[in-house]
Design an enzyme around this catalytic site. Sequence first.
Site, short mmCIF file in Angstrom:
data_model
loop_
_atom_site.label_atom_id
_atom_site.label_comp_id
_atom_site.label_asym_id
_atom_site.label_seq_id
_atom_site.Cartn_x
_atom_site.Cartn_y
_atom_site.Cartn_z
N SER A 62 35.24 52.32 58.10
CA SER A 62 35.90 51.02 58.30
C SER A 62 35.21 49.89 57.55
O SER A 62 35.86 48.89 57.21
CB SER A 62 35.96 50.68 59.79
OG SER A 62 34.65 50.65 60.36
N GLY A 70 36.82 54.85 61.07
CA GLY A 70 36.42 55.89 62.01
C GLY A 70 35.89 57.16 61.37
O GLY A 70 35.50 58.10 62.08
N ASN A 76 29.38 56.00 61.84
CA ASN A 76 30.14 56.52 62.98
C ASN A 76 29.48 57.74 63.60
O ASN A 76 29.63 57.99 64.80
CB ASN A 76 31.57 56.84 62.56
CG ASN A 76 32.40 55.59 62.34
OD1 ASN A 76 32.41 54.68 63.17
ND2 ASN A 76 33.08 55.51 61.21
N ASP A 99 34.85 41.77 67.53
CA ASP A 99 34.32 42.99 68.16
C ASP A 99 32.82 43.12 67.99
O ASP A 99 32.20 44.02 68.54
CB ASP A 99 35.03 44.23 67.61
CG ASP A 99 34.81 44.42 66.11
OD1 ASP A 99 33.99 43.70 65.51
OD2 ASP A 99 35.47 45.31 65.54
N HIS A 109 32.31 44.83 63.23
CA HIS A 109 32.83 44.84 61.85
C HIS A 109 32.62 43.48 61.18
O HIS A 109 32.96 42.45 61.76
CB HIS A 109 34.31 45.21 61.86
CG HIS A 109 34.56 46.60 62.33
ND1 HIS A 109 34.85 46.91 63.63
CD2 HIS A 109 34.55 47.78 61.65
CE1 HIS A 109 35.02 48.22 63.76
NE2 HIS A 109 34.85 48.77 62.57
#
Length: 216
Positions: A43, A80, A109, A190, A193
């Site tokens: 991402s 992801g 991840n 969030d 990111h």
Amino acid sequence: MPIDFKFSYQVGKVLRAIALIALASFTMSAYSASKTILVLGDSLSAEYGLQRGEGWVNLLQEKLAAEKISASIINASISGETTSGGKTRLQTLLDKYQPAIVVIELGANDALRGLSLISTQLNLRGMVTEAKNAKAKVLLVGMQIPPNYGTDYTRQFADLFPKIAKDTKSALVPFMLKDVADKPALFQADRMHPAAEAHPIILNNIWPQLKPLLTK
């Protein structure tokens, strides 16, 4: 039969012009042949939460144009994505695009999911090997994770990238989020990111290691 010196002179001029054009064309092709850069990431490279064109990969394409470096980018990043998923996809991408350079931006991840560091290391090494076997240069993008994942795990994860780069003689970006990770204002809501404002900084972290691979 008398020789037409004027005609011969004109022919000579034409032949010399053709030779110069051919030489110029050869030189231009030698120095401006387009290279393909394959970006295999998660991402952080897939513009998650951003408007189209705000991510560092798109900014890189603009940078290449500004630097007058003839190269195209294939962004094969998926939000992801893990190192296992990247390794599964890589060979098909290599066969399809035959890139001159492969940028591997994976591993975060794996860490966020607490996956085995041994598995992450093997996957990264496998991807580097596949890319090099396809005659591509490799840029490995290093990552770090917050200390709340445990001191040992955090340190060992960060150490993976320089060790693999050294062992495989690959180029390395020490830390993709340098000058970003410690600035909460540069993250999306969030808090995971990077926001659009962070992506020029990310590109500045990557460019010094990528540029030499393009100009060699």
